[in-house]
Design an enzyme around this catalytic site. Sequence first.
Site, PDB file in Angstrom:
ATOM      1  N   LYS A  49      47.196  -9.219 -94.218  1.00  0.00           N
ATOM      2  CA  LYS A  49      46.636  -9.893 -93.051  1.00  0.00           C
ATOM      3  C   LYS A  49      46.949  -9.211 -91.722  1.00  0.00           C
ATOM      4  O   LYS A  49      46.865  -9.815 -90.665  1.00  0.00           O
ATOM      5  CB  LYS A  49      47.050 -11.370 -92.942  1.00  0.00           C
ATOM      6  CG  LYS A  49      46.946 -12.163 -94.201  1.00  0.00           C
ATOM      7  CD  LYS A  49      45.711 -11.898 -95.001  1.00  0.00           C
ATOM      8  CE  LYS A  49      44.466 -12.515 -94.422  1.00  0.00           C
ATOM      9  NZ  LYS A  49      43.312 -12.261 -95.303  1.00  0.00           N
ATOM     10  N   SER A  50      47.318  -7.937 -91.783  1.00  0.00           N
ATOM     11  CA  SER A  50      47.622  -7.224 -90.550  1.00  0.00           C
ATOM     12  C   SER A  50      46.374  -6.549 -90.122  1.00  0.00           C
ATOM     13  O   SER A  50      46.350  -5.685 -89.295  1.00  0.00           O
ATOM     14  CB  SER A  50      48.661  -6.170 -90.795  1.00  0.00           C
ATOM     15  OG  SER A  50      49.797  -6.789 -91.272  1.00  0.00           O
ATOM     16  N   HIS A 106      48.849  -2.349 -99.659  1.00  0.00           N
ATOM     17  CA  HIS A 106      49.925  -3.153 -99.076  1.00  0.00           C
ATOM     18  C   HIS A 106      51.288  -2.693 -99.619  1.00  0.00           C
ATOM     19  O   HIS A 106      52.299  -3.343 -99.378  1.00  0.00           O
ATOM     20  CB  HIS A 106      49.748  -4.636 -99.444  1.00  0.00           C
ATOM     21  CG  HIS A 106      48.528  -5.285 -98.869  1.00  0.00           C
ATOM     22  ND1 HIS A 106      48.122  -5.107 -97.571  1.00  0.00           N
ATOM     23  CD2 HIS A 106      47.627  -6.159 -99.406  1.00  0.00           C
ATOM     24  CE1 HIS A 106      47.034  -5.819 -97.347  1.00  0.00           C
ATOM     25  NE2 HIS A 106      46.710  -6.453 -98.439  1.00  0.00           N
ATOM     26  N   ARG A 127      50.367  -5.465 -87.039  1.00  0.00           N
ATOM     27  CA  ARG A 127      49.835  -6.546 -86.212  1.00  0.00           C
ATOM     28  C   ARG A 127      51.001  -7.453 -85.825  1.00  0.00           C
ATOM     29  O   ARG A 127      51.953  -7.586 -86.620  1.00  0.00           O
ATOM     30  CB  ARG A 127      48.801  -7.340 -87.021  1.00  0.00           C
ATOM     31  CG  ARG A 127      48.135  -8.460 -86.264  1.00  0.00           C
ATOM     32  CD  ARG A 127      47.141  -9.206 -87.153  1.00  0.00           C
ATOM     33  NE  ARG A 127      46.311 -10.096 -86.359  1.00  0.00           N
ATOM     34  CZ  ARG A 127      45.365 -10.899 -86.873  1.00  0.00           C
ATOM     35  NH1 ARG A 127      45.140 -10.903 -88.171  1.00  0.00           N
ATOM     36  NH2 ARG A 127      44.661 -11.682 -86.096  1.00  0.00           N
ATOM     37  N   SER A 135      47.311 -16.029 -89.942  1.00  0.00           N
ATOM     38  CA  SER A 135      46.185 -15.552 -90.748  1.00  0.00           C
ATOM     39  C   SER A 135      46.502 -15.710 -92.241  1.00  0.00           C
ATOM     40  O   SER A 135      45.666 -16.152 -93.036  1.00  0.00           O
ATOM     41  CB  SER A 135      45.916 -14.082 -90.393  1.00  0.00           C
ATOM     42  OG  SER A 135      44.848 -13.588 -91.123  1.00  0.00           O
ATOM     43  N   TYR A 190      46.748  -3.516 -84.658  1.00  0.00           N
ATOM     44  CA  TYR A 190      45.572  -4.397 -84.632  1.00  0.00           C
ATOM     45  C   TYR A 190      45.193  -4.694 -83.188  1.00  0.00           C
ATOM     46  O   TYR A 190      44.021  -4.723 -82.822  1.00  0.00           O
ATOM     47  CB  TYR A 190      45.925  -5.693 -85.368  1.00  0.00           C
ATOM     48  CG  TYR A 190      44.844  -6.743 -85.352  1.00  0.00           C
ATOM     49  CD1 TYR A 190      43.827  -6.713 -86.300  1.00  0.00           C
ATOM     50  CD2 TYR A 190      44.851  -7.765 -84.418  1.00  0.00           C
ATOM     51  CE1 TYR A 190      42.838  -7.682 -86.304  1.00  0.00           C
ATOM     52  CE2 TYR A 190      43.853  -8.737 -84.413  1.00  0.00           C
ATOM     53  CZ  TYR A 190      42.853  -8.688 -85.353  1.00  0.00           C
ATOM     54  OH  TYR A 190      41.870  -9.644 -85.360  1.00  0.00           O
ATOM     55  N   ASN A 228      29.622  -8.296 -85.741  1.00  0.00           N
ATOM     56  CA  ASN A 228      28.708  -7.628 -86.674  1.00  0.00           C
ATOM     57  C   ASN A 228      29.257  -7.578 -88.089  1.00  0.00           C
ATOM     58  O   ASN A 228      28.513  -7.749 -89.057  1.00  0.00           O
ATOM     59  CB  ASN A 228      28.374  -6.214 -86.172  1.00  0.00           C
ATOM     60  CG  ASN A 228      27.404  -6.272 -85.012  1.00  0.00           C
ATOM     61  OD1 ASN A 228      26.724  -7.295 -84.812  1.00  0.00           O
ATOM     62  ND2 ASN A 228      27.357  -5.230 -84.220  1.00  0.00           N
ATOM     63  N   ARG A 254      38.035 -14.463 -90.191  1.00  0.00           N
ATOM     64  CA  ARG A 254      38.250 -15.852 -89.780  1.00  0.00           C
ATOM     65  C   ARG A 254      38.028 -15.985 -88.286  1.00  0.00           C
ATOM     66  O   ARG A 254      37.034 -16.521 -87.831  1.00  0.00           O
ATOM     67  CB  ARG A 254      39.674 -16.269 -90.213  1.00  0.00           C
ATOM     68  CG  ARG A 254      39.992 -17.739 -90.116  1.00  0.00           C
ATOM     69  CD  ARG A 254      41.453 -17.963 -90.482  1.00  0.00           C
ATOM     70  NE  ARG A 254      42.360 -17.226 -89.627  1.00  0.00           N
ATOM     71  CZ  ARG A 254      42.876 -17.670 -88.490  1.00  0.00           C
ATOM     72  NH1 ARG A 254      42.626 -18.892 -88.083  1.00  0.00           N
ATOM     73  NH2 ARG A 254      43.671 -16.906 -87.751  1.00  0.00           N
ATOM     74  N   LYS A 255      38.962 -15.473 -87.470  1.00  0.00           N
ATOM     75  CA  LYS A 255      38.802 -15.552 -86.010  1.00  0.00           C
ATOM     76  C   LYS A 255      38.825 -14.178 -85.350  1.00  0.00           C
ATOM     77  O   LYS A 255      38.190 -13.970 -84.330  1.00  0.00           O
ATOM     78  CB  LYS A 255      39.919 -16.398 -85.407  1.00  0.00           C
ATOM     79  CG  LYS A 255      39.741 -17.890 -85.567  1.00  0.00           C
ATOM     80  CD  LYS A 255      40.686 -18.611 -84.630  1.00  0.00           C
ATOM     81  CE  LYS A 255      40.547 -20.114 -84.737  1.00  0.00           C
ATOM     82  NZ  LYS A 255      41.592 -20.798 -83.948  1.00  0.00           N
ATOM     83  N   GLY A 256      39.644 -13.288 -85.902  1.00  0.00           N
ATOM     84  CA  GLY A 256      39.711 -11.930 -85.357  1.00  0.00           C
ATOM     85  C   GLY A 256      40.250 -11.864 -83.941  1.00  0.00           C
ATOM     86  O   GLY A 256      39.790 -11.051 -83.139  1.00  0.00           O
TER      87      GLY A 256
HETATM   88  N1  LIG Z   1      36.285  -6.222 -86.998  1.00  0.00           N
HETATM   89  C1  LIG Z   1      37.359  -7.022 -86.872  1.00  0.00           C
HETATM   90  N2  LIG Z   1      37.761  -7.402 -85.633  1.00  0.00           N
HETATM   91  C2  LIG Z   1      38.829  -8.210 -85.471  1.00  0.00           C
HETATM   92  N3  LIG Z   1      39.566  -8.716 -86.502  1.00  0.00           N
HETATM   93  C3  LIG Z   1      39.196  -8.375 -87.759  1.00  0.00           C
HETATM   94  C4  LIG Z   1      38.108  -7.506 -88.009  1.00  0.00           C
HETATM   95  N4  LIG Z   1      38.010  -7.339 -89.358  1.00  0.00           N
HETATM   96  C5  LIG Z   1      38.987  -8.090 -89.918  1.00  0.00           C
HETATM   97  N5  LIG Z   1      39.693  -8.712 -88.958  1.00  0.00           N
HETATM   98  C6  LIG Z   1      40.802  -9.679 -89.132  1.00  0.00           C
HETATM   99  O1  LIG Z   1      41.819  -9.168 -89.970  1.00  0.00           O
HETATM  100  C7  LIG Z   1      42.467 -10.251 -90.654  1.00  0.00           C
HETATM  101  C8  LIG Z   1      42.412 -10.020 -92.146  1.00  0.00           C
HETATM  102  O2  LIG Z   1      43.358  -9.052 -92.482  1.00  0.00           O
HETATM  103  P1  LIG Z   1      43.227  -8.178 -93.800  1.00  0.00           P
HETATM  104  O3  LIG Z   1      41.837  -7.708 -93.952  1.00  0.00           O
HETATM  105  O4  LIG Z   1      44.299  -7.140 -93.761  1.00  0.00           O
HETATM  106  O5  LIG Z   1      43.541  -9.208 -94.903  1.00  0.00           O
HETATM  107  S1  LIG Z   1      43.994  -8.867 -96.390  1.00  0.00           S
HETATM  108  O6  LIG Z   1      45.428  -8.671 -96.375  1.00  0.00           O
HETATM  109  O7  LIG Z   1      43.276  -7.734 -96.857  1.00  0.00           O
HETATM  110  O8  LIG Z   1      43.605 -10.081 -97.145  1.00  0.00           O
HETATM  111  C9  LIG Z   1      41.709 -11.521 -90.279  1.00  0.00           C
HETATM  112  O9  LIG Z   1      42.431 -12.069 -89.168  1.00  0.00           O
HETATM  113  P2  LIG Z   1      42.327 -13.617 -88.746  1.00  0.00           P
HETATM  114  O10 LIG Z   1      40.941 -13.818 -88.249  1.00  0.00           O
HETATM  115  O11 LIG Z   1      43.358 -13.775 -87.661  1.00  0.00           O
HETATM  116  O12 LIG Z   1      42.653 -14.436 -89.961  1.00  0.00           O
HETATM  117  C10 LIG Z   1      40.352 -10.937 -89.872  1.00  0.00           C
HETATM  118  O13 LIG Z   1      39.578 -11.771 -89.067  1.00  0.00           O
END
Ligand SMILES: Nc1ncnc2c1ncn2[C@@H]1O[C@H](COP(=O)(O)OS(=O)(=O)O)[C@@H](OP(=O)(O)O)[C@H]1O
Length: 294
Positions: A49-50, A106, A127, A135, A190, A228, A254-256
């Site tokens: 989730k980083s 990971h 992150r 997350s 991140y 996108n 989710r929220k990013g």
């Molecule tokens: N393009 C882009 N912009 C901003 N944020 C993004 C983007 N792509 C992935 N994310 C955010 O990354 C979080 C998911 O982390 P991982 O992909 O590493 O998860 S995992 O460990 O593979 O399951 C998850 O964070 P949260 O939204 O805070 O839950 C994703 O929303």
Amino acid sequence: MENRKDHRPIISNYKGFNFISNVHDQKHLDSLETFEIRETDVFVITYPKSDTGTTWFQYLLSLLYYSNEVEGEDAKMTIEVVPWIEVHMKKQDYCKKPSPRLFVSHLPYNLIPNGLKEKGKVIYVARNPKDVAVSFYHFHNFSNFLENQESFGDFLNKFLHGNVFGSSWFDHIKDWYSHKHEFDFLYITYEEMNKDLRSSVLKISHFLDKKLDEKTIDMIVEKGSFKNMKNNPVANSERLSSEHFDRSKGSFLRKGKVGDWKNLFTVAHNERFDEFYWKAMKDVPLDFIWDPCE
Ligand SMILES: Nc1ncnc2c1ncn2[C@@H]1O[C@H](COP(=O)(O)OS(=O)(=O)O)[C@@H](OP(=O)(O)O)[C@H]1O
């Protein structure tokens, strides 16, 4: 990947690191120590989730190296183009994959293939751990292969003590960062990607010795935006089997946002976290952005 209804324990420890029983296979993990590395291999390492780590970087690297494969009617999912090295995907033989091979992982420092110290490149994506914890908490309730979490406070305790998949966030980053000189290594956060994706794409492409023209950079920045990617089935992981996820409870994208922890942490959570953080990180020369206004 099997559903957790098969009644095995959800988390299993392998050489000191917590994996997911239904996802990670010991025989495959055993094979990784001597997995043969090539000069052109690229490994993106993250604590869960980083992200970027994973979902974001899987797409960015796909666009950088194999954009044809993630476009059009026959587009592959990014997980097929940039798989997790520690997950044995049945239809793929990583040893036979054409170069350049791209992997996300990971894995902790001590379980990474030995050969990566001689060849290949490593990008470590970090992150701020308060956002990681939030997350990760939501991800537990969204995925069917991790234990549902009722209370964020209880989950936070498990996270701080490393009693989760991925073990301790603190150990993961400290071990990798303190051994970075052993690898051809790029550290990126991140938060910097979130703030300025264009500069981050330039930094990443420079590290990977990829010369990009302005049009390609614009294309990657545009397609790699949260909005996108969220709407792109190739990039948003929604094509992954629905039995493994409860779509009513969330999504990979989710929220990013930076600073979402403020919506879930109480003052008491924050105090507990800070005390733990400063003890664990006191000798580590790393700073994080905790708030989007910083
Ligand atoms: N393009 C882009 N912009 C901003 N944020 C993004 C983007 N792509 C992935 N994310 C955010 O990354 C979080 C998911 O982390 P991982 O992909 O590493 O998860 S995992 O460990 O593979 O399951 C998850 O964070 P949260 O939204 O805070 O839950 C994703 O929303």
